[in-house]
Design an enzyme around this catalytic site. Structure first.
Site, PDB file in Angstrom:
ATOM      1  N   LEU A   3      37.764  41.658  52.315  1.00  0.00           N
ATOM      2  CA  LEU A   3      37.309  40.278  52.221  1.00  0.00           C
ATOM      3  C   LEU A   3      38.335  39.499  51.405  1.00  0.00           C
ATOM      4  CD1 LEU A   3      33.506  40.752  51.346  1.00  0.00           C
ATOM      5  CD2 LEU A   3      34.476  40.162  53.577  1.00  0.00           C
ATOM      6  N   ASP A   4      38.426  38.195  51.661  1.00  0.00           N
ATOM      7  CA  ASP A   4      39.328  37.358  50.886  1.00  0.00           C
ATOM      8  C   ASP A   4      38.905  37.331  49.421  1.00  0.00           C
ATOM      9  OD1 ASP A   4      40.710  36.712  53.186  1.00  0.00           O
ATOM     10  OD2 ASP A   4      39.545  34.893  53.550  1.00  0.00           O
ATOM     11  N   LYS A   5      39.829  36.989  48.572  1.00  0.00           N
ATOM     12  CA  LYS A   5      39.596  36.971  47.131  1.00  0.00           C
ATOM     13  C   LYS A   5      38.350  36.167  46.752  1.00  0.00           C
ATOM     14  CE  LYS A   5      41.752  35.450  42.797  1.00  0.00           C
ATOM     15  NZ  LYS A   5      42.949  34.839  42.185  1.00  0.00           N
TER      16      LYS A   5
END
Length: 347
Positions: free
Chosen positions: A157-159
Site C-alpha cells: 500500500l502507498d505510504k
C-alpha cells in the site's frame, strides 16, 4: 511471475527514484547521437544504460521524449533521469507497533496505519513496515527484488494509504499468495472520498505508467504502447454535495491505480496532493466554505483512501478468508464534517 513483481512491488511514492541531469548544448555543437553525447558528460554511465533510458522515456530534449539515435543540435536543452544505483540495504529490526488483525502459522493480516512506508528503498532505509515485521516475527521468508529486501511481502500500500495487507510467514505461503495476486483471484475493495458529485457506478479502464513529465507520479496512457492494463470498478456509497464516498474494487493492482483512475475521470481523491486533490475543486467561492475545506484538509492531511476489504484463499487449508477493516478516525472525521455540511445546506 515477472509481471506480478512489476505490478505489486513499485517503490514508495515518497522515494526519490532518479538522479536528474540538465545539459544545454553549446552554440557550436556538431550533430551527434544523444547517447554518445551523454556518455561524454555523465560519469560512470554506459551507452547501453542510456539507450534503455531513452527507450523508457527518461531522456527528453526541449521538453519532448527522444530516441537514442536523436542527434543533438546547438542550444538543445537535454534533461535526463537515471535510476539511482542500487544500495545494499541491511534490514534492522525496529519495534514499530503493528495492528495485527489475524495470525496463524502461515500468514499475518495487518491493518496498516497512515504515514508508514511498506519496505525500505532509496530515502527510506529504516522505519518501514518491513523493519517492524522482522522485529515481531522471526524467520520471515526472504524476498529480494531489484536489490530491495521485502521479506514476506506479496503486495503493498502507498505510504499514506491505510488498510489491510497480508504477509506470508513461510516460503510456501508467500508464493501461493503471490500467485493469487498475479492470477487476480484475491478480492480488494477500497473506500475513498473523491471530489465531485458522482451519480452512477462505473468502471475505469486505462493503461497506467510513469508520467513522462514527472516520473514520481503515474498517468493514464491512451494505448498499449505505454503503461500497463489497469481496471478499477467503482460504486457510489454516499453523495455529500461536493464530494462523494465511493467503493473501489481492483481488478488489477498497479501503482497508485485508484488515485490515478479517479483523477482521470475528473474525480481525484480528496486531499491527494500528488494528483491534485488537495485543492478546492468543487463548491462555492465563499470564504466560509474555503475555511471549511481547509479545515478538512488539515484534519486528514493525506489522500482519503482506505483498503477496507481483503479476501484470499488460505495457502495451506484452502479456506476462503475475508477481512474487513473499519475506516480510520481521520477519514471518519472528514466524512462526518461533510455530512453535517450537507445537512446544514439542504435544510
Amino acid at each position: 511471475m515477472a509481471d506480478q513483481e512489476e505490478e505489486d512491488f513499485q517503490l514508495e511514492e515518497s522515494e526519490e527514484l532518479f538522479e536528474h541531469h540538465r545539459i544545454v548544448t553549446d552554440p557550436a555543437q556538431n550533430p551527434l547521437r544523444i547517447d554518445k553525447f551523454l556518455m561524454d558528460r555523465l560519469p560512470n554511465t554506459s551507452r547501453n544504460k542510456l539507450q534503455l533510458a531513452a527507450k523508457s522515456g527518461y531522456i527528453m530534449v526541449n521538453g519532448k521524449v527522444v530516441k537514442s539515435n536523436y542527434k543533438v543540435k546547438p542550444g538543445d536543452v537535454v534533461t535526463v533521469e537515471l535510476p539511482h544505483p542500487v544500495r545494499e540495504i541491511k534490514l534492522i529490526p525496529e519495534d514499530i507497533p503493528l495492528n495485527i488483525v489475524y495470525e496463524d502459522d502461515h500468514l499475518i493480516v495487518i491493518n496498516k496505519q497512515a504515514g508508514i512506508v511498506v519496505h525500505p528503498g532509496y530515502g527510506n532505509y529504516s522505519g518501514t513496515l518491513v523493519n517492524g515485521l522482522i522485529h515481531h516475527f522471526d524467520q520471515l521468508p526472504a524476498n529480494t527484488q531489484h536489490g530491495i529486501p521485502r521479506p514476506g511481502l506479496v503486495h503493498r500500500l502507498d505510504k499514506l494509504t491505510t488498510g489491510l495487507m497480508v504477509i506470508g510467514k513461510t516460503e510456501e505461503a508467500m508464493m501461493k499468495l503471490s500467485e493469487q495476486f498475479f492470477e487476480r483471484t484475491t478480492e480488494r475493495r477500497y473506500t475513498a472520498l473523491v471530489w465531485g458529485d458522482m451519480d452512477e457506478d462505473g468502471t475505469v479502464t486505462g493503461h497506467l505508467g510513469r508520467s513522462l513529465k514527472d516520473r514520481k507520479v503515474m498517468t493514464v496512457f491512451p494505448d498499449e504502447d505505454y503503461g500497463k492494463h489497469a481496471v478499477t470498478h467503482y460504486k457510489v456509497l454516499k453523495k455529500l454535495r461536493y464530494v462523494t464516498l465511493v467503493e473501489c474494487k481492483l481488478e488489477t493492482g498497479r501503482t497508485h491505480q485508484i488515485r490515478v483512475h479517479m483523477k482521470y475521470i475528473k474525480h481525484p481523491l480528496f486531499g491527494d496532493a500528488e494528483y491534485g486533490g488537495d485543492k478546492i475543486l468543487k463548491g462555492t467561492t465563499f470564504s466560509k466554505y474555503r475555511q471549511f475545506v481547509t479545515n478538512c484538509f488539515n484534519g486528514l492531511n493525506r489522500q482519503a483512501l482506505h483498503a477496507r476489504t481483503l479476501g484470499f484463499t488460505h495457502p495451506s487449508t484452502g479456506e476462503r478468508m475475508q477481512f474487513t477493516s473499519d475506516l480510520p478516525e481521520d477519514m471518519l472525521w472528514v466524512i462526518d464534517r461533510w455530512e453535517k455540511y450537507m445537512e446544514q445546506h439542504n435544510a
